[in-house]
Design an enzyme around this catalytic site. Sequence first.
Site, mmCIF file in Angstrom:
data_model
loop_
_atom_site.group_PDB
_atom_site.id
_atom_site.type_symbol
_atom_site.label_atom_id
_atom_site.label_comp_id
_atom_site.label_asym_id
_atom_site.label_seq_id
_atom_site.Cartn_x
_atom_site.Cartn_y
_atom_site.Cartn_z
ATOM 1 N N HIS A 117 0.851 -1.189 0.000
ATOM 2 C CA HIS A 117 0.000 0.000 0.000
ATOM 3 C C HIS A 117 0.886 1.239 0.000
ATOM 4 C CE1 HIS A 117 -3.391 2.586 0.752
ATOM 5 N NE2 HIS A 117 -2.824 3.062 1.849
ATOM 6 N N LYS A 152 -0.754 10.628 1.049
ATOM 7 C CA LYS A 152 0.185 10.133 0.033
ATOM 8 C C LYS A 152 -0.243 10.541 -1.375
ATOM 9 C CE LYS A 152 -0.383 5.882 1.364
ATOM 10 N NZ LYS A 152 -1.279 6.139 2.521
ATOM 11 N N ASP A 207 -1.994 3.830 -4.596
ATOM 12 C CA ASP A 207 -2.767 2.937 -3.734
ATOM 13 C C ASP A 207 -2.132 1.553 -3.636
ATOM 14 O OD1 ASP A 207 -4.788 2.249 -1.967
ATOM 15 O OD2 ASP A 207 -6.055 1.466 -3.564
#
EC number: 2.7.11.-
Length: 306
Positions: free
Chosen positions: A138, A159, A177
């Site tokens: 992730h 992020k 992702d």
Amino acid sequence: MKSIQVQQLVEEFNLEVLAGEDHRERTITKSRTHRPGLEFIGYFDFFPMERVQILGKKEINYLHQLNEQERDIRIGNVVNYHPPCFIVTSDQDGLTYLKKYCHAEQIPLLRTKEATVDFMAKVDHYLTRKLAPEIAVHGVCMNVLGIGILIRGESGVGKSELAHTLLGRGHRLVADDIVVLKRLSHKTILGTHNDKNKEFLALRSVGLLNVVRAYGSRAFQDETRISLDIKLSKWEKDSLHNELEFETQYRDYMGVSVPSIEIQLQPGRDVAGLIEAAANNWYLQQQGYSAAEDFMNRIEWQDGDD
């Protein structure tokens, strides 16, 4: 163990099928090709039979020069090991005897117009990536200033928003992702997407953004070698960070150690700028320069003068 089918090679490199057309589901598990020159003269001690076998001009010309009986023996000895497939390069012909054996043993015989050395390099490159061990993590993968960076952090830490800011500064998105990491060698980790998330960036309150449609093809890169691992974390008031620390921290991915740093988030911090600074600093370190060591040497030199 990962594998691909011979049919995938046929499609990827537009190969002509000369024999064994009904057996293109045979699997390939090794990432390197092989030219069976020594095997045709009877030496099989180290024959990598699991590899794709490439027949270039040297191998085919050698077989052409043999009499029919000797040629049948030489070919039969190699074909009986049942490699995944044979590929003839340089569009060579006169292969009736090869077709006969491959058809009988149900082994695909393929042909390309490309020269042997160039073709082998392309196939090795393709197989290395297809068959490499991989994991999914992730995070976000970016190419910043030509340096592959994996950005990690808890969900909601920002992020993807950081990735969008970096895009605005001319850097490239690789994956958002879900980042697929592939181990190409004992010191190389490749970062890429999982096809489904290719070109997409998920932004909270905005939704999905196709970065190629929005910002052009230069905003996206298909893969990058991971040189830096950066963890984003929430600001901790009492945490200690020594800017003069010489020792590099590392994070392990499938046995490959990647330099790792942690960036703590705080309102007003230019995190994108810090990412760029980290990339520049990593590059200088690869050239043998350490800013921390340089600074300490200056301090010691000045103290010595005093």
